[in-house]
Each structure stands twice: as C-alpha cells, then as structure tokens.
Design a protein around this motif. Structure first.
Motif, PDB file in Angstrom:
ATOM      1  N   ALA A   4     -39.453 -28.793  68.398  1.00 28.01           N
ATOM      2  CA  ALA A   4     -40.345 -27.672  68.672  1.00 28.01           C
ATOM      3  C   ALA A   4     -41.691 -28.191  69.182  1.00 28.01           C
ATOM      4  CB  ALA A   4     -40.541 -26.842  67.406  1.00 28.01           C
ATOM      5  N   ALA A   5     -42.175 -29.263  68.526  1.00 32.51           N
ATOM      6  CA  ALA A   5     -43.471 -29.810  68.919  1.00 32.51           C
ATOM      7  C   ALA A   5     -43.428 -30.315  70.360  1.00 32.51           C
ATOM      8  CB  ALA A   5     -43.877 -30.939  67.980  1.00 32.51           C
TER       9      ALA A   5
ATOM     10  N   GLU B 188     -43.939 -27.716  73.267  1.00 28.40           N
ATOM     11  CA  GLU B 188     -45.120 -26.862  73.408  1.00 28.40           C
ATOM     12  C   GLU B 188     -45.881 -27.114  74.703  1.00 28.40           C
ATOM     13  OE1 GLU B 188     -47.577 -26.241  69.922  1.00 28.40           O
ATOM     14  OE2 GLU B 188     -45.915 -26.877  68.673  1.00 28.40           O
TER      15      GLU B 188
ATOM     16  N   LYS C 264     -47.746 -26.058  77.809  1.00 28.44           N
ATOM     17  CA  LYS C 264     -48.530 -24.891  78.224  1.00 28.44           C
ATOM     18  C   LYS C 264     -48.857 -25.025  79.703  1.00 28.44           C
ATOM     19  CE  LYS C 264     -49.263 -23.543  73.891  1.00 28.44           C
ATOM     20  NZ  LYS C 264     -48.748 -22.293  73.308  1.00 28.44           N
TER      21      LYS C 264
ATOM     22  N   ASP D  10     -49.546 -30.458  77.053  1.00 26.47           N
ATOM     23  CA  ASP D  10     -48.632 -30.282  75.926  1.00 26.47           C
ATOM     24  C   ASP D  10     -49.470 -30.047  74.679  1.00 26.47           C
ATOM     25  OD1 ASP D  10     -46.942 -30.618  73.720  1.00 26.47           O
ATOM     26  OD2 ASP D  10     -45.631 -32.005  74.815  1.00 26.47           O
ATOM     27  N   ASP D  11     -49.281 -28.887  74.090  1.00 22.87           N
ATOM     28  CA  ASP D  11     -50.111 -28.466  72.972  1.00 22.87           C
ATOM     29  C   ASP D  11     -49.799 -29.242  71.689  1.00 22.87           C
ATOM     30  OD1 ASP D  11     -52.242 -26.845  72.501  1.00 22.87           O
ATOM     31  OD2 ASP D  11     -51.051 -25.234  71.612  1.00 22.87           O
ATOM     32  N   SER D  12     -48.709 -29.997  71.687  1.00 24.28           N
ATOM     33  CA  SER D  12     -48.378 -30.744  70.475  1.00 24.28           C
ATOM     34  C   SER D  12     -49.150 -32.062  70.401  1.00 24.28           C
ATOM     35  CB  SER D  12     -46.870 -31.012  70.412  1.00 24.28           C
ATOM     36  OG  SER D  12     -46.495 -31.906  71.427  1.00 24.28           O
TER      37      SER D  12
ATOM     38  N   LYS E 264     -45.928 -33.515  79.817  1.00 25.03           N
ATOM     39  CA  LYS E 264     -44.995 -33.939  78.757  1.00 25.03           C
ATOM     40  C   LYS E 264     -45.239 -35.384  78.332  1.00 25.03           C
ATOM     41  CE  LYS E 264     -41.411 -30.722  80.275  1.00 25.03           C
ATOM     42  NZ  LYS E 264     -40.259 -30.599  81.197  1.00 25.03           N
TER      43      LYS E 264
END
Lengths: 263, 263
Positions: free
Chosen positions: A20-21, A24, A26, A46-48, A78
């Motif tokens: 999931a991480a 993320e 965006k 990448d929001d993670s 990414k």
C-alpha cells in the motif's frame, strides 16, 4: 494456535502495508505562468517517502507535454524523486503532427533566451515545492527537451546535473558553456541522423573549452528517439525505439543521480 | 538476563563472522604456457563465496603484469568474481621504462595473431579454473590491455563482454569485427592524445559496420591512463590519473557486468 496465527498475520499485514505504501503515487496537473503565457505541467511524487527529497525536472520532446513524459515523471516519483514535467509550449499546445511539432520547437530553438526563460519558469515551480530539496535538482530531457536542459545549464542555472536523451547538442553561443555549473551527461545514439558526428564533435569542443564536467555515452547501432516506444521499431526511419539502449541509458542516469545526490 | 545477552550476542557473532568471511581473499601466481613461452599470471578470488562464479580476465598496461593490475584483480575478487590477470610478455619480462615498454607492446601490436593467441592462452587458464563459470567470462584491459581485449573479441573468443579502459582502438583488419560475439564497452578519455578522435571515429565505423553491440563513454577533460594513480596528476603530459573518471568508469564496468552476468 492463536499465537501461531498472530505470528503469521503480522508479517502478512506488514507486507500488505508495504505494498500500500509503495502505491501512494500522487500526480497532479499544475498551472503556472511565464510572463503572460499560461503553462500546464505535471507533478508526480510518492507520498510514502518522508521529508523533502531530490527533484527532477523533465522536458518533453517536440510534441509537447504528453503521456510519454508523464510516465517518466511517475517512474522517477516511484524511485523517490519529486518529478516535475514542464510545459514549454503553453497549456493546450500539444502538436500532433511533425509539421506543427517542428514549428513549435522551432520557436524556442531559434530564440535561446526565450527557451532558457521558459524552462526556468518550470524549474522555479519545482524549486518552490515543499517536498523538493532545492539544493538537489537535476534536469533531464528527451530530443527537443535534451537540447533544452543543455540550454538551461548554459544559462548558469543552479541545477546539480543535466541529462540529455537523444537531444540536440548545438548552440549558437558556445562561449555560454562557461556559465555551466551543472554536471552534464549526454546519452546519444551513435547513428542518430538528427545529431550527426559533426554536431557531437562541436559539442565536445564546446564543453572541453569551458572545462565542464561532462560525459557522453554513444550507443552503437542506435538512432534518434531510442527511449520512446512510440518511435516504432524501424531504425531506417532515423527514429526508433531500442529497448536495450533505453534500459542502459536509464541505468546510466540513475548512476549519475546517485553521484549527484549522495548524502 | 541470559535471554537478553543471547539476543545481543547472536547478531554480534554473525557480524564478526561476516567480517571474517569477507577477508578470505586468495591470491596466487600461476605459471602457464603459450607454445614455448613461459608466462606468469596472477589469480585472485574470495574463498568465502560458494560455488562457481563469473570470471574476469585482466590484461595489463604496456609495462606488463605489475602491482596495478594485481590490485585490480583483488578488487574484482572481493566483488565475487574469479579474476585472472594474464601475462602477455613472458615470466620476468616487466619493462620498467617507456622505451622497453613500447618495444614489448610493439611486438604484439604489430602481430595481431600473436596478440590474440597469447591472450587466448590466458583465457584458457581462467576457463579451466574450477571456480569459473565458463559461460560467464568478461575480459578487461588497460591501455595496451584495452587494445588487447578488443583484439580478443575480434578473434571471435567466447567471452560475454570486453571492456577497454583508455585502450588503443585501432586495428589493421576492421573486417574481423564480424567475428565479435562479445558485447563491447569502451571507456575513453575525451582528450586522450594517444587515442585521437580519428581513431575513435574509425572504431565506431568498424563496430557499426559489423553490427556489434557496443557502447563508448567519453569522459570530458580526461587524458590517457586515467584509472592509474601511477600516471600522476598532470594532464598536460597526455597521461594522468583522474579520480572521478576512475570511479565512474569502474561503476560503468560493474553495471555492464550486471547486465552480462544476470542470472
């Protein structure tokens, strides 16, 4: 039995969380201006990943900001960069045929000051993004965009490095190379008919005279547009995708970034 | 408390074991023959790696097998390769001045068949070593050795790739490039006075005509012998060490090996 389940579930849950991480990503269209021109760029991150991070500016091919460079922005996001694909032409100006593309690219290729100022407007968007470590920015470009990031370097822009993929190497003002602060990496198809040996030789002379930190990789048997699957598979046309050179040039760029952005 | 100590001790012990394992570098002088010539090469491998592994053949500069290439062999052994530095000249023939070095190198440069056969005798030693995966061999060389590994490739030798560091690129028989099975990587100082632009251009033509899978990296502002600290620091002499180009070229070689030797 409950204990056993718990020990099984915990790793599975953490794997799922990691997936999931990783997902993320965006992305966002970003309107910005250069003088009176309205431009529409494409931001990806990448929001993670936590905190600010190196930024990569991406300049499109002569067809303008499209799917190809958007996917490159996502690919870089990414990997942990803030990626911003600039718009050199103006919102909605996305030529869909060679004649119009050449006309648009020609505007900027003939007016290097305009080219520099336009790409610098995009750089400014990336610099000001709170996720960007403004000390660690590189600019990359494809074809027309490769020539554009070299011109950005010649303007003396505070970027750590620039990478040209099958870009034009010519300049009307070789002496401007003395302004260059960035390290320069050129990724070149050895039989690219649009960037012939004389142009490569003049570029090397320009860079050497100005004592720039530059590298140029020639890929044997490779023509123009080698990183873009949309270019097809017929080298006799002068432009063609080459999966090996695409992979190698991306890896060379990553190694260059590792050097530029080392802690 | 005992449990706590055990959890602390176990990781420390495994770290110490890992350090000990890393240190198991084995080196050995190896006598071998080519016809009636007695040759003395240098083998290096890390005994802590298990099973057979890719092999790297190393060809020395014009001064013959010495400290420099021995250290390169050890560096490669630590990365997990079986490294064998060949002896092109003969046991004890280690010229210590430019005149003698030029005379020795000249023997092989003027007789390409002898050069090929001599380096192939070294390749055979590496191929037969039980630690070597004979399907996964690359050959690298420095200066004279760079030219030699290209000649090895032109002989049609079954090596996956060859890497020339500041090597000569000339050949009396360009048509022999059609024999090449290896992928070719050339790492070149852009202002190397011993490998001038005309020689580079002829090499590119040779490789393109034979449809070889080749790449050439030019390092800006860099002269001959850039990987060797013994070359000094004065580029005006035509040969000089360049730490940045040394690091970049080694990394490019590693990336090339990763591609050649991927599982």
């Amino acid at each position: 039995m409950k204990v056993l389940l718990a020990t099984l579930v915990a790793p599975v849950a953490s794997v799922l969380m990691a997936i999931a991480a990783q997902a993320e990503l965006k992305t966002q269209l970003v309107d910005y201006k250069h003088g009176s021109a309205i431009l529409e760029g494409y931001l990806a991150y990448d929001d993670s990943f936590q905190g600010n991070r190196p930024g990569v500016l991406i300049v499109h091919e002569w067809t303008g900001l499209g799917t190809y460079v958007k996917e490159r922005a996502e690919q870089l996001a990414k990997l942990g960069y803030v990626a911003f694909a600039v718009d050199m032409y103006g919102k909605g100006i996305r030529p869909d045929n060679p004649k119009d593309a050449a006309a648009q690219a020609g505007i900027y290729r003939k007016d290097r000051k305009l080219m520099r100022d336009r790409v610098t407007a995009g750089l400014s968007v990336l610099q000001k993004n709170p996720l960007t470590n403004a000390e660690k920015i590189a600019a990359i470009g494809y074809c027309f965009g490769g020539g554009t990031v070299l011109e950005l370097a010649r303007s003396g822009a505070p970027v750590a490095g620039v990478v040209s993929f099958h870009g034009n190497l010519d300049t009307p003002n070789p002496a401007d190379a003395r302004n260059i602060k960035a390290k320069v990496l050129v990724l070149h198809g050895a039989i690219d008919p649009y960037v012939p040996p004389e142009q490569v030789a003049a570029f090397k002379k320009e860079m050497n005279n100005a004592q720039v930190d530059w590298q140029l990789i020639s890929y044997g048997g490779v023509v123009h547009s080698f990183t873009n699957p949309e270019a097809g598979n017929d080298p006799s046309k002068g432009s063609a995708y080459n999966a090996t050179a695409d992979r190698r040039s991306f890896a060379a760029m990553q190694q260059f970034f590792n050097e530029l952005f080392q802690p």
